[in-house]
Design a protein around this motif. Structure first.
Motif, PDB file in Angstrom:
ATOM      1  N   GLU A  76       3.930 -24.876  10.842  1.00  0.00           N
ATOM      2  CA  GLU A  76       3.481 -23.952  11.693  1.00  0.00           C
ATOM      3  C   GLU A  76       4.833 -23.552  12.558  1.00  0.00           C
ATOM      4  OE1 GLU A  76       3.418 -28.231  13.241  1.00  0.00           O
ATOM      5  OE2 GLU A  76       2.185 -27.365  11.796  1.00  0.00           O
ATOM      6  N   TRP A  77       5.673 -24.218  12.518  1.00  0.00           N
ATOM      7  CA  TRP A  77       7.034 -23.426  12.931  1.00  0.00           C
ATOM      8  C   TRP A  77       7.932 -22.580  12.109  1.00  0.00           C
ATOM      9  CZ3 TRP A  77       8.343 -22.602  17.898  1.00  0.00           C
ATOM     10  CH2 TRP A  77       7.679 -23.313  18.688  1.00  0.00           C
ATOM     11  N   HIS A  78       7.434 -22.961  10.581  1.00  0.00           N
ATOM     12  CA  HIS A  78       8.240 -22.293   9.571  1.00  0.00           C
ATOM     13  C   HIS A  78       8.105 -20.754   9.584  1.00  0.00           C
ATOM     14  CE1 HIS A  78       8.610 -20.673   5.480  1.00  0.00           C
ATOM     15  NE2 HIS A  78       9.653 -21.330   5.494  1.00  0.00           N
ATOM     16  N   GLY A  79       6.799 -20.343   9.817  1.00  0.00           N
ATOM     17  CA  GLY A  79       6.279 -19.059   9.863  1.00  0.00           C
ATOM     18  C   GLY A  79       6.939 -18.232  11.101  1.00  0.00           C
ATOM     19  N   TRP A  80       7.009 -18.850  12.307  1.00  0.00           N
ATOM     20  CA  TRP A  80       7.880 -18.179  13.376  1.00  0.00           C
ATOM     21  C   TRP A  80       9.022 -18.037  13.070  1.00  0.00           C
ATOM     22  CZ3 TRP A  80      11.603 -20.010  16.731  1.00  0.00           C
ATOM     23  CH2 TRP A  80      11.648 -19.140  17.821  1.00  0.00           C
ATOM     24  N   LEU A  81      10.056 -19.022  12.495  1.00  0.00           N
ATOM     25  CA  LEU A  81      11.295 -19.326  12.181  1.00  0.00           C
ATOM     26  C   LEU A  81      11.777 -18.106  11.493  1.00  0.00           C
ATOM     27  CD1 LEU A  81      13.607 -21.123  13.169  1.00  0.00           C
ATOM     28  CD2 LEU A  81      13.265 -22.433  11.264  1.00  0.00           C
ATOM     29  N   HIS A  82      10.866 -17.858  10.254  1.00  0.00           N
ATOM     30  CA  HIS A  82      11.186 -16.680   9.288  1.00  0.00           C
ATOM     31  C   HIS A  82      10.490 -15.420   9.369  1.00  0.00           C
ATOM     32  CE1 HIS A  82      13.598 -19.807   6.926  1.00  0.00           C
ATOM     33  NE2 HIS A  82      12.670 -20.548   7.280  1.00  0.00           N
ATOM     34  N   PHE A  83      10.067 -15.173  10.769  1.00  0.00           N
ATOM     35  CA  PHE A  83       9.533 -13.676  10.981  1.00  0.00           C
ATOM     36  C   PHE A  83       8.321 -13.487  10.323  1.00  0.00           C
ATOM     37  CE2 PHE A  83      13.859 -13.965  11.828  1.00  0.00           C
ATOM     38  CZ  PHE A  83      14.085 -13.598  13.221  1.00  0.00           C
TER      39      PHE A  83
ATOM     40  N   THR B 113       5.199 -14.529  11.484  1.00  0.00           N
ATOM     41  CA  THR B 113       4.333 -14.668  12.409  1.00  0.00           C
ATOM     42  C   THR B 113       5.352 -14.591  13.873  1.00  0.00           C
ATOM     43  OG1 THR B 113       2.518 -15.233  13.675  1.00  0.00           O
ATOM     44  CG2 THR B 113       3.882 -16.850  12.591  1.00  0.00           C
ATOM     45  N   ASP B 114       4.545 -13.829  14.891  1.00  0.00           N
ATOM     46  CA  ASP B 114       5.172 -13.946  16.132  1.00  0.00           C
ATOM     47  C   ASP B 114       4.706 -15.078  16.986  1.00  0.00           C
ATOM     48  OD1 ASP B 114       7.429 -11.876  15.723  1.00  0.00           O
ATOM     49  OD2 ASP B 114       5.978 -10.270  16.368  1.00  0.00           O
ATOM     50  N   HIS B 115       3.654 -15.828  16.554  1.00  0.00           N
ATOM     51  CA  HIS B 115       3.061 -16.767  17.218  1.00  0.00           C
ATOM     52  C   HIS B 115       3.937 -18.047  17.098  1.00  0.00           C
ATOM     53  CE1 HIS B 115      -0.653 -14.759  17.765  1.00  0.00           C
ATOM     54  NE2 HIS B 115      -0.678 -14.216  17.009  1.00  0.00           N
TER      55      HIS B 115
END
Length: 158
Positions: free
Chosen positions: A91-98, A100-102
């Motif tokens: 869930e944090w991987h997506g935010w960390l690598h742009f 998602t902005d969630h």
């Protein structure tokens, strides 16, 4: 380096010298004396915004001003003795690598509770029992005896 000094002075002005020193001690800056990676992360954290903390204790930061694109989101790992990218849950991987902005906290609220497994760290690089070695590798338990091969020697002709 100038921006680091500028951010440190700005932080001292805002918080005062006593509070700034207390925060340095609480945030673990004394551990930075022995770990260069941690020191670099802590210096980078100055002037950044703490976005969230995951269930493993990893802290996620963002700094939007005075940074190059793609360099303004990062993680400070909870395990200071060993850094491994698999410690970041999906869930944090997506935010960390742009992707998602969630943030990870927002995605956890949207995720159905009945699906999926809990994230586990990948231990493939830990200890000899977890590391894969090919048959020819010197650390492979069933290593071949390569001494039975002899190099070719040309025959002498007269």
């Amino acid at each position: 380096m100038a921006s680091v000094v500028k951010n440190v002075l700005k932080s001292i002005r805002e918080k005062g010298l006593g509070n700034f020193a207390r925060e340095l001690r609480e945030e673990g800056f004394l551990n930075c004396l022995t770990d260069g990676n941690l020191l670099q992360t802590k210096i980078h954290n100055i002037g950044a915004t703490l976005v969230g903390v995951d269930k493993f204790g990893n802290k996620y930061y963002q700094k939007l001003d005075e940074t190059q694109y793609g360099r303004h989101r990062w993680v400070e790992y909870a395990a200071k003795v060993r850094y491994n990218a698999s410690q970041v849950p999906p869930e944090w991987h997506g935010w960390l690598h742009f992707i998602t902005d969630h943030t990870g906290d927002e995605l956890l609220m949207l995720k159905p509770k009945r699906y999926g497994l809990d994230h586990k760290e990948n231990f493939s690089g830990e200890g000899d029992e977890y590391i894969y070695h090919s048959k020819g590798h010197t650390l492979h338990p069933g290593q071949r005896d390569w001494t039975r091969y002899q190099s070719w020697q040309p025959t002498k002709t007269q």
